[in-house]
Motif scaffolding. Structure first.
Motif, PDB file in Angstrom:
ATOM      1  N   ASN A   1       0.802  -1.231   0.000  1.00  0.00           N
ATOM      2  CA  ASN A   1       0.000   0.000   0.000  1.00  0.00           C
ATOM      3  C   ASN A   1       0.835   1.281   0.000  1.00  0.00           C
ATOM      4  OD1 ASN A   1      -2.516  -1.399   0.069  1.00  0.00           O
ATOM      5  ND2 ASN A   1      -2.238  -1.734   2.274  1.00  0.00           N
ATOM      6  N   SER A   2       2.131   1.167  -0.226  1.00  0.00           N
ATOM      7  CA  SER A   2       2.984   2.349  -0.319  1.00  0.00           C
ATOM      8  C   SER A   2       3.540   2.457  -1.733  1.00  0.00           C
ATOM      9  CB  SER A   2       4.147   2.262   0.681  1.00  0.00           C
ATOM     10  OG  SER A   2       3.662   2.285   2.009  1.00  0.00           O
ATOM     11  N   LEU A   3       3.526   3.662  -2.282  1.00  0.00           N
ATOM     12  CA  LEU A   3       4.059   3.860  -3.634  1.00  0.00           C
ATOM     13  C   LEU A   3       5.573   3.971  -3.572  1.00  0.00           C
ATOM     14  CD1 LEU A   3       3.164   4.192  -6.592  1.00  0.00           C
ATOM     15  CD2 LEU A   3       3.270   6.672  -6.249  1.00  0.00           C
ATOM     16  N   MET A   4       6.221   3.177  -4.415  1.00  0.00           N
ATOM     17  CA  MET A   4       7.685   3.135  -4.437  1.00  0.00           C
ATOM     18  C   MET A   4       8.221   3.554  -5.805  1.00  0.00           C
ATOM     19  SD  MET A   4       8.539   1.845  -1.440  1.00  0.00           S
ATOM     20  CE  MET A   4       8.099   0.693  -0.129  1.00  0.00           C
ATOM     21  N   ASN A   5       9.414   4.111  -5.798  1.00  0.00           N
ATOM     22  CA  ASN A   5      10.169   4.350  -7.022  1.00  0.00           C
ATOM     23  C   ASN A   5      10.961   3.068  -7.267  1.00  0.00           C
ATOM     24  OD1 ASN A   5      11.983   5.114  -9.010  1.00  0.00           O
ATOM     25  ND2 ASN A   5      12.439   7.110  -8.105  1.00  0.00           N
ATOM     26  N   SER A   6      10.527   2.288  -8.245  1.00  0.00           N
ATOM     27  CA  SER A   6      10.996   0.904  -8.339  1.00  0.00           C
ATOM     28  C   SER A   6      11.697   0.575  -9.647  1.00  0.00           C
ATOM     29  CB  SER A   6       9.818  -0.058  -8.148  1.00  0.00           C
ATOM     30  OG  SER A   6       9.209   0.134  -6.890  1.00  0.00           O
ATOM     31  N   ALA A   7      12.409  -0.543  -9.596  1.00  0.00           N
ATOM     32  CA  ALA A   7      13.000  -1.152 -10.789  1.00  0.00           C
ATOM     33  C   ALA A   7      12.576  -2.612 -10.797  1.00  0.00           C
ATOM     34  CB  ALA A   7      14.512  -1.041 -10.767  1.00  0.00           C
ATOM     35  N   VAL A   8      11.826  -3.022 -11.832  1.00  0.00           N
ATOM     36  CA  VAL A   8      11.449  -4.427 -11.943  1.00  0.00           C
ATOM     37  C   VAL A   8      12.458  -5.129 -12.847  1.00  0.00           C
ATOM     38  CG1 VAL A   8       8.992  -4.068 -11.529  1.00  0.00           C
ATOM     39  CG2 VAL A   8       9.864  -3.951 -13.868  1.00  0.00           C
ATOM     40  N   VAL A   9      12.745  -6.370 -12.503  1.00  0.00           N
ATOM     41  CA  VAL A   9      13.619  -7.214 -13.322  1.00  0.00           C
ATOM     42  C   VAL A   9      12.743  -8.297 -13.935  1.00  0.00           C
ATOM     43  CG1 VAL A   9      15.652  -8.692 -13.377  1.00  0.00           C
ATOM     44  CG2 VAL A   9      15.555  -6.754 -11.784  1.00  0.00           C
ATOM     45  N   MET A  10      12.723  -8.356 -15.267  1.00  0.00           N
ATOM     46  CA  MET A  10      11.863  -9.298 -15.982  1.00  0.00           C
ATOM     47  C   MET A  10      12.699 -10.275 -16.790  1.00  0.00           C
ATOM     48  SD  MET A  10       9.039  -6.522 -17.384  1.00  0.00           S
ATOM     49  CE  MET A  10      10.296  -5.316 -17.821  1.00  0.00           C
ATOM     50  N   GLN A  11      12.195 -11.503 -16.886  1.00  0.00           N
ATOM     51  CA  GLN A  11      12.834 -12.518 -17.716  1.00  0.00           C
ATOM     52  C   GLN A  11      11.794 -13.595 -18.047  1.00  0.00           C
ATOM     53  OE1 GLN A  11      16.426 -14.373 -16.034  1.00  0.00           O
ATOM     54  NE2 GLN A  11      17.415 -14.198 -18.034  1.00  0.00           N
ATOM     55  N   HIS A  12      11.785 -14.050 -19.289  1.00  0.00           N
ATOM     56  CA  HIS A  12      10.843 -15.073 -19.754  1.00  0.00           C
ATOM     57  C   HIS A  12       9.390 -14.666 -19.481  1.00  0.00           C
ATOM     58  CE1 HIS A  12      14.221 -17.665 -20.570  1.00  0.00           C
ATOM     59  NE2 HIS A  12      14.640 -17.576 -19.319  1.00  0.00           N
ATOM     60  N   GLY A  13       9.080 -13.406 -19.730  1.00  0.00           N
ATOM     61  CA  GLY A  13       7.706 -12.934 -19.621  1.00  0.00           C
ATOM     62  C   GLY A  13       7.207 -12.723 -18.205  1.00  0.00           C
ATOM     63  N   LYS A  14       8.102 -12.779 -17.215  1.00  0.00           N
ATOM     64  CA  LYS A  14       7.689 -12.636 -15.823  1.00  0.00           C
ATOM     65  C   LYS A  14       8.564 -11.622 -15.100  1.00  0.00           C
ATOM     66  CE  LYS A  14       6.284 -17.505 -15.457  1.00  0.00           C
ATOM     67  NZ  LYS A  14       6.524 -18.791 -14.722  1.00  0.00           N
ATOM     68  N   VAL A  15       8.022 -11.053 -14.027  1.00  0.00           N
ATOM     69  CA  VAL A  15       8.825 -10.242 -13.114  1.00  0.00           C
ATOM     70  C   VAL A  15       9.500 -11.196 -12.141  1.00  0.00           C
ATOM     71  CG1 VAL A  15       8.799  -8.505 -11.287  1.00  0.00           C
ATOM     72  CG2 VAL A  15       7.378  -8.180 -13.307  1.00  0.00           C
ATOM     73  N   VAL A  16      10.840 -11.229 -12.183  1.00  0.00           N
ATOM     74  CA  VAL A  16      11.587 -12.160 -11.334  1.00  0.00           C
ATOM     75  C   VAL A  16      12.156 -11.475 -10.095  1.00  0.00           C
ATOM     76  CG1 VAL A  16      12.148 -13.661 -13.257  1.00  0.00           C
ATOM     77  CG2 VAL A  16      13.737 -11.819 -12.645  1.00  0.00           C
ATOM     78  N   GLY A  17      12.024 -10.172 -10.036  1.00  0.00           N
ATOM     79  CA  GLY A  17      12.527  -9.452  -8.869  1.00  0.00           C
ATOM     80  C   GLY A  17      12.214  -7.972  -8.973  1.00  0.00           C
ATOM     81  N   CYS A  18      12.310  -7.277  -7.839  1.00  0.00           N
ATOM     82  CA  CYS A  18      12.038  -5.836  -7.818  1.00  0.00           C
ATOM     83  C   CYS A  18      12.872  -5.181  -6.727  1.00  0.00           C
ATOM     84  CB  CYS A  18      10.544  -5.589  -7.567  1.00  0.00           C
ATOM     85  SG  CYS A  18      10.092  -3.845  -7.475  1.00  0.00           S
ATOM     86  N   HIS A  19      13.512  -4.089  -7.072  1.00  0.00           N
ATOM     87  CA  HIS A  19      14.205  -3.273  -6.074  1.00  0.00           C
ATOM     88  C   HIS A  19      13.528  -1.913  -6.047  1.00  0.00           C
ATOM     89  CE1 HIS A  19      17.307  -1.125  -3.806  1.00  0.00           C
ATOM     90  NE2 HIS A  19      17.217  -0.177  -4.732  1.00  0.00           N
ATOM     91  N   SER A  20      13.219  -1.441  -4.852  1.00  0.00           N
ATOM     92  CA  SER A  20      12.641  -0.103  -4.707  1.00  0.00           C
ATOM     93  C   SER A  20      13.665   0.829  -4.067  1.00  0.00           C
ATOM     94  CB  SER A  20      11.366  -0.156  -3.861  1.00  0.00           C
ATOM     95  OG  SER A  20      10.360  -0.876  -4.556  1.00  0.00           O
ATOM     96  N   LYS A  21      13.619   2.064  -4.469  1.00  0.00           N
ATOM     97  CA  LYS A  21      14.622   3.061  -4.085  1.00  0.00           C
ATOM     98  C   LYS A  21      14.661   3.240  -2.568  1.00  0.00           C
ATOM     99  CE  LYS A  21      16.144   7.543  -5.968  1.00  0.00           C
ATOM    100  NZ  LYS A  21      15.737   8.585  -6.962  1.00  0.00           N
ATOM    101  N   VAL A  22      15.854   3.198  -2.033  1.00  0.00           N
ATOM    102  CA  VAL A  22      16.050   3.330  -0.591  1.00  0.00           C
ATOM    103  C   VAL A  22      16.287   4.795  -0.219  1.00  0.00           C
ATOM    104  CG1 VAL A  22      17.462   2.641   1.384  1.00  0.00           C
ATOM    105  CG2 VAL A  22      16.973   0.997  -0.452  1.00  0.00           C
ATOM    106  N   LEU A  23      17.172   5.454  -0.948  1.00  0.00           N
ATOM    107  CA  LEU A  23      17.553   6.836  -0.633  1.00  0.00           C
ATOM    108  C   LEU A  23      16.761   7.793  -1.521  1.00  0.00           C
ATOM    109  CD1 LEU A  23      21.414   6.307  -0.371  1.00  0.00           C
ATOM    110  CD2 LEU A  23      19.674   6.057   1.422  1.00  0.00           C
ATOM    111  N   LEU A  24      15.857   8.544  -0.904  1.00  0.00           N
ATOM    112  CA  LEU A  24      14.985   9.461  -1.650  1.00  0.00           C
ATOM    113  C   LEU A  24      15.491  10.891  -1.489  1.00  0.00           C
ATOM    114  CD1 LEU A  24      11.477   8.023  -0.673  1.00  0.00           C
ATOM    115  CD2 LEU A  24      12.835   7.505  -2.711  1.00  0.00           C
ATOM    116  N   PRO A  25      15.940  11.541  -2.569  1.00  0.00           N
ATOM    117  CA  PRO A  25      16.479  12.903  -2.451  1.00  0.00           C
ATOM    118  C   PRO A  25      15.367  13.935  -2.250  1.00  0.00           C
ATOM    119  CG  PRO A  25      16.435  12.230  -4.747  1.00  0.00           C
ATOM    120  CD  PRO A  25      16.011  11.027  -3.943  1.00  0.00           C
ATOM    121  N   THR A  26      15.673  14.927  -1.419  1.00  0.00           N
ATOM    122  CA  THR A  26      14.730  16.023  -1.165  1.00  0.00           C
ATOM    123  C   THR A  26      15.429  17.370  -1.239  1.00  0.00           C
ATOM    124  OG1 THR A  26      15.110  15.793   1.218  1.00  0.00           O
ATOM    125  CG2 THR A  26      13.219  14.618   0.296  1.00  0.00           C
TER     126      THR A  26
END
Length: 409
Positions: free
Chosen positions: A86-111
């Motif tokens: 339920n929290s919106l993240m700035n993310s990077a999805v990793v896809m392979q063979h038509g599927k999402v195999v992993g996701c990293h969301s941003k830890v350090l948010l600049p302000t």
């Protein structure tokens, strides 16, 4: 191992366009083992308050479903906003063979400076490598997003944590704006962090202009000795390709950077993209014969082409013959349309209609500013009539000091 960095120029908010660009790139990159897109490539950067629109986020989710279908054997890393608990993240999805195999969301948010990411995103507390299979061999990717790289002033060290947990290759996806000497800082930082890697440090930056921001691209791949193995173009889209089977180190790009040319190219891209992404083609510029309007016109011609630039000289009785001839010579040299609209009669007419305030008073700032406002009206009228944007010719010193004529040219 074959790697491609898709240094693309998305349009903020235009998910249909961006999705098509991403899918076409995936389809044309099937021979590559790893394909990397920049930070928030699907939405464009920065999407700002569009992120508060649930329909916008659902459109992102729907597009991701279509994008996944295009992914075959290659590992594709794509930046987008995504919900997690339920929290919106700035993310990077990793896809392979038509599927999402992993996701990293941003830890350090600049302000700081132009960034205000905590307004939109929640910081992630998860830092773990993501495993993919390259040529039937398991490879552990440490994914990070832009600021995650710049961790010197933070207590959490993203790159070190990823390497300590087994990351063999670091992939940083970024939307890092252009600043003078910024490439030097990026390379120094990445070289310092790549020493303990088995494979490569990948840095994929977005490119393009978005309002007041300009993103310079210049994506790169470093080996674990800090040598540059691939390097992307400056200020334009590029597919940055690397094949480990016949790679060689490249010359350091810092050795042949001309700062004046770099700044000109940044301004040209910012202007060009502002026109394209706003749906405009033509520009109108007041040419005084001075250096500010000359530089503005030169940038405009480079950005949108000489056929789309109109130069207007608006001399008064105070204008020198030299300034008038310089404006004409400039227009001829640039090959742009040139028009002369004298303002002296308009100026005198307006003054005569304000005699109750101006009669028998010394000429001064009010009279000088009146000329600028008449010129501003002319330029805006031409703009309205031919569907062109008026380009401001003020310089940085005037902007910093607030030195200008309100409603003037």
């Amino acid at each position: 191992m074959k790697i491609r960095l898709a240094q693309i120029n998305p349009i903020v908010g235009d998910i249909e366009y961006n999705s098509k660009l991403i899918k076409n790139t995936i389809k044309s990159s099937e021979k590559f083992d790893i394909l990397v897109f920049p930070e928030l490539a699907l939405t464009g950067y920065p999407p700002q308050d569009l992120l508060f629109d649930n329909k916008f986020i659902k459109e992102v989710e729907k597009s991701l479903v279509d994008i996944k279908k295009c992914v075959k054997h290659q590992a594709v890393i794509l930046g987008l906003p995504a919900y997690e608990s339920n929290s919106l993240m700035n993310s990077a999805v990793v896809m392979q063979h038509g599927k999402v195999v992993g996701c990293h969301s941003k830890v350090l948010l600049p302000t700081y400076d132009v960034f205000d990411e905590t307004r939109y995103f929640t910081s992630s507390d998860k830092i773990s490598p993501i495993k993919v299979f390259i040529n039937n061999k398991e490879v552990s990717l440490g994914i990070q997003i832009c600021e995650d790289l710049w961790d010197e002033s933070y207590s959490t060290k993203i790159t070190k944590t990823l390497i300590d947990k087994g990351a063999e290759m670091i992939v940083n996806i970024s939307a890092s704006p252009y600043r003078k000497k910024i490439l030097d800082k990026r390379l120094v930082l990445c070289r310092d962090k790549c020493k303990d890697l088995k494979y490569y440090f990948i840095y994929c930056n977005i490119v393009g202009g978005q309002d007041e921001l300009v993103f310079d691209g210049r994506s790169f791949i470093l080996d674990n000795h800090g040598d540059i193995k691939a390097f992307g173009s400056s200020f334009k889209e590029d597919m940055v390709d690397f094949d480990s089977s016949h790679s060689k180190s490249l010359n350091d790009p810092l050795s042949y950077i001309d700062e004046s040319e770099e700044l000109f190219n940044a301004l040209s891209l910012g202007l060009s993209d502002y026109f394209k992404k706003s749906g405009f083609e033509k520009a109108v510029i007041g040419l005084s014969g001075g250096i500010d309007s000359a530089i503005t016109a030169a940038i405009a011609v480079d950005a949108i082409g000489k056929d789309n630039v109109v130069g207007v000289s608006m001399p008064s009785s105070f204008s020198s013959d030299h300034s008038k001839s310089d404006a004409k010579i400039l227009a001829d040299n640039l090959g742009i349309r040139f028009e002369t609209i004298p303002i002296n009669e308009l100026y005198e007419k307006v003054l005569s209609n304000m005699e109750s305030f101006f009669k028998d008073t010394p000429r001064g700032l009010a009279e000088e500013n009146l000329q600028a406002r008449i010129r501003g009206n002319i330029l805006m009228s031409i703009s309205n009539k031919i569907g062109a944007l008026v380009l401001n010719t003020g310089n940085k010193t005037e902007l910093a000091l607030g030195y200008c004529t309100m409603y003037g040219d």
